[in-house]
Write a protein that holds these residues in place. Structure first.
Motif, PDB file in Angstrom:
ATOM      1  N   LEU A   1       0.810  -1.236   0.000  1.00  0.00           N
ATOM      2  CA  LEU A   1       0.000   0.000   0.000  1.00  0.00           C
ATOM      3  C   LEU A   1       0.839   1.279   0.000  1.00  0.00           C
ATOM      4  O   LEU A   1       1.829   1.373   0.725  1.00  0.00           O
ATOM      5  CB  LEU A   1      -0.897   0.017   1.241  1.00  0.00           C
ATOM      6  CG  LEU A   1      -2.100  -0.915   1.221  1.00  0.00           C
ATOM      7  CD1 LEU A   1      -2.763  -0.943   2.597  1.00  0.00           C
ATOM      8  CD2 LEU A   1      -3.098  -0.476   0.150  1.00  0.00           C
ATOM      9  N   ASP A   2       0.396   2.275  -0.799  1.00  0.00           N
ATOM     10  CA  ASP A   2       1.033   3.598  -0.789  1.00  0.00           C
ATOM     11  C   ASP A   2       0.243   4.579   0.056  1.00  0.00           C
ATOM     12  O   ASP A   2       0.793   5.510   0.618  1.00  0.00           O
ATOM     13  CB  ASP A   2       1.096   4.167  -2.214  1.00  0.00           C
ATOM     14  CG  ASP A   2       1.987   3.346  -3.100  1.00  0.00           C
ATOM     15  OD1 ASP A   2       3.197   3.345  -2.848  1.00  0.00           O
ATOM     16  OD2 ASP A   2       1.463   2.678  -4.019  1.00  0.00           O
ATOM     17  N   LEU A   3      -1.093   4.401   0.062  1.00  0.00           N
ATOM     18  CA  LEU A   3      -1.944   5.355   0.777  1.00  0.00           C
ATOM     19  C   LEU A   3      -3.022   4.622   1.560  1.00  0.00           C
ATOM     20  O   LEU A   3      -3.649   3.696   1.036  1.00  0.00           O
ATOM     21  CB  LEU A   3      -2.639   6.302  -0.211  1.00  0.00           C
ATOM     22  CG  LEU A   3      -1.756   7.181  -1.070  1.00  0.00           C
ATOM     23  CD1 LEU A   3      -2.070   6.942  -2.531  1.00  0.00           C
ATOM     24  CD2 LEU A   3      -1.933   8.630  -0.721  1.00  0.00           C
ATOM     25  N   ILE A   4      -3.215   5.082   2.807  1.00  0.00           N
ATOM     26  CA  ILE A   4      -4.291   4.544   3.651  1.00  0.00           C
ATOM     27  C   ILE A   4      -5.074   5.764   4.126  1.00  0.00           C
ATOM     28  O   ILE A   4      -4.596   6.525   4.977  1.00  0.00           O
ATOM     29  CB  ILE A   4      -3.710   3.758   4.854  1.00  0.00           C
ATOM     30  CG1 ILE A   4      -2.839   2.596   4.360  1.00  0.00           C
ATOM     31  CG2 ILE A   4      -4.831   3.255   5.768  1.00  0.00           C
ATOM     32  CD1 ILE A   4      -2.032   1.894   5.453  1.00  0.00           C
ATOM     33  N   LEU A   5      -6.247   5.983   3.508  1.00  0.00           N
ATOM     34  CA  LEU A   5      -6.984   7.214   3.809  1.00  0.00           C
ATOM     35  C   LEU A   5      -8.351   6.886   4.390  1.00  0.00           C
ATOM     36  O   LEU A   5      -9.132   6.114   3.821  1.00  0.00           O
ATOM     37  CB  LEU A   5      -7.162   8.061   2.547  1.00  0.00           C
ATOM     38  CG  LEU A   5      -5.883   8.416   1.767  1.00  0.00           C
ATOM     39  CD1 LEU A   5      -6.228   9.267   0.549  1.00  0.00           C
ATOM     40  CD2 LEU A   5      -4.889   9.149   2.660  1.00  0.00           C
TER      41      LEU A   5
END
Ligand code: 5AD
Ligand code: SF4
Length: 449
Positions: free
Chosen positions: A103-107
């Motif tokens: 994962l690059d982004l966890i929003l």
């Protein structure tokens, strides 16, 4: 230009409820403004987004599986960005990396709308953003999948804290949009050809804005040019006589009420923190049925809540038998860490949960079939949304009762997509109505000439 569209493609997976569908549409709108276009092929995307659900464990397991499957596109091409957004991102935060290392982004549920800003941040580390921002208005118009029937969120979050439910923790307290903002969105939709809006929220009927309640909002939406209005989900504790009157008086409102019962046992309802008992619910349903003609009533039910005895379960069956819901979503209780019910012992064995679920499904199926067969001979106004999956030659759509109608005869070769047509119901099973076309709504009746 060509180069830009080629390099900026986004692939979306949306799991979970209608609010997630709506949030994904809003984010697609924002990304479109930034030059992205959606693709149905993950292999050509430079951005892959999975919008997740935390309501039951099963939904979370599926999301992790899907993300790990999609990780391979990132491993093949490190330029690809992989993002997880929504309820599960909010719940797990950084812990998500243990499940899906790529994962690059966890929003989280509110930060997800800032995804384009986060994409511009340079750095090696994955970005984790979980804060609940101030209530915000939608700057860009959501990019709708269905042009003719659209979701419009009127509120987000929930503060009812039903003891089994993770939603108040992952979506925060209830935040209501302004009446004026909702009306503006509905008007924009009608101008672009939309015929039906579904007003959505975790608890729509607790809506409040500046002295206006949900019934007032429905009146305002009715004054726009939209042709049909639906809403969900309603909580029994907030179903006021004023709202019931609005449902019966306003023609544009579809006579469908989704009113989760959850359990027929008072003891279980109390432990679920639902704030009503079985008798309150029965009285409520009677008053709605009295006022609203041809009401279609649907519900949510949970089996196997901690401490649910055979006797408690029988009470659920009795309520279902007595009320005769048109249809129901039925679930096995799934313990969610962080909720009040998680502190109770999950003491109903999985086989018992499964058995109860099966019994309940069978009962409801028979009731749905009976109710649907009872519609044979009636005329339904159907908003056509596409071709039937069962029979590719037939158009299908939803009637005002929210039931799917397949039109087996009378359509000739006409393109009916987005039309509201009158359909005489000729047959039915537990899930679907079948019918023949009679005419278009609003077109003159040839027999009256
Ligand atoms: N286990 C099973 N079902 C649940 N729901 C919410 N939380 C849980 C849970 N922990 C169901 C409720 C709710 C619907 C959206 O999902 O029935 O109304
Ligand atoms: Fe969950 Fe209850 Fe809120 Fe529905 S009303 S979202 S079940 S806490």
């Amino acid at each position: 230009m060509k180069e830009q569209t080629e390099s900026k493609k986004v692939f979306f997976v949306t799991l979970g409820c209608q609010m997630n569908v709506y949030d994904s549409e809003v984010l697609k709108g924002i990304l479109t403004q930034k030059g992205y276009s959606a693709t149905s092929k993950p292999e050509e995307a430079s951005l892959i987004i999975v919008n997740t659900c935390s309501v039951r464990e099963h939904a979370e397991v599926r999301a992790i599986g899907r993300l790990n499957e999609l990780s391979r596109y990132k491993l093949e091409n490190p330029e690809v960005k992989l993002a997880v957004i929504g309820c599960m991102a909010q719940r797990l935060g950084e812990k998500f990396l243990k499940e899906v290392p790529a994962l690059d982004l966890i929003l989280g549920t509110e930060e997800l709308f800032k995804l384009p800003d986060y994409l511009e941040e340079k750095g090696e580390k994955p970005i984790v953003a979980l804060s609940f921002s101030e209530p915000r208005e939608i700057g860009s118009l959501p990019l709708r999948k269905n042009k003719f029937s659209s979701f419009v969120a009127i509120s987000k979050g929930c503060e009812n804290f039903c003891s089994y439910c993770i939603v108040p923790y992952v979506r925060g307290p209830e935040k209501n949009r302004k009446v004026s903002e909702i009306i503006r969105e509905v008007q924009c939709l009608t101008e672009s050809g939309c015929k039906e809006v579904s007003l959505i929220g975790q608890n729509v009927n607790s809506y409040k804005d500046d002295g206006n309640d949900f019934a007032d909002l429905l009146k305002e939406v009715s004054r726009t040019d939209i042709q049909r209005i639906r809403f969900m989900t309603s909580h029994p504790k907030d179903l006021s006589p004023k709202l019931i009157d609005a449902m019966s008086d306003l023609d544009k409102i579809c006579k469908h009420l989704h009113l989760p019962l959850q359990s027929g046992s008072d003891k279980v309802l109390e432990r679920m923190n639902r704030k009503y008992n079985a008798l309150d619910y029965l009285r409520l349903v009677e008053s709605v049925k009295d006022k609203v003609e041809s009401l279609s009533l649907t519900t949510d039910l949970i089996v196997g809540f901690p401490g649910e005895t055979d006797e408690d379960f029988q009470k659920t069956l009795e309520m279902v038998q007595r009320i005769e819901f048109d249809s129901a979503f039925m679930f096995k209780y799934s313990p969610r860490e962080g909720t009040q019910a998680f502190l109770l012992v999950d003491d109903v064995a999985n086989e018992v949960k499964l058995e109860r679920l099966q019994t309940l499904i069978e009962l409801q199926k028979a009731i749905s079939q009976k109710k649907n067969k009872g519609m044979i001979g009636r005329t339904e106004e159907v908003l056509i949304d596409g071709k039937s999956k069962r029979d590719k030659a037939s158009w299908k759509g939803k009637g005002r009762s929210n039931k799917t109608v397949i039109i087996s005869k009378g359509t000739d070769d006409r393109n009916l997509l987005g039309e509201i047509v009158k359909v005489k119901i000729t047959d039915a099973d537990s899930f679907t109505l079948f019918g023949e076309i009679e005419g278009s709504v609003g077109s003159p009746d040839p027999t009256e000439r």
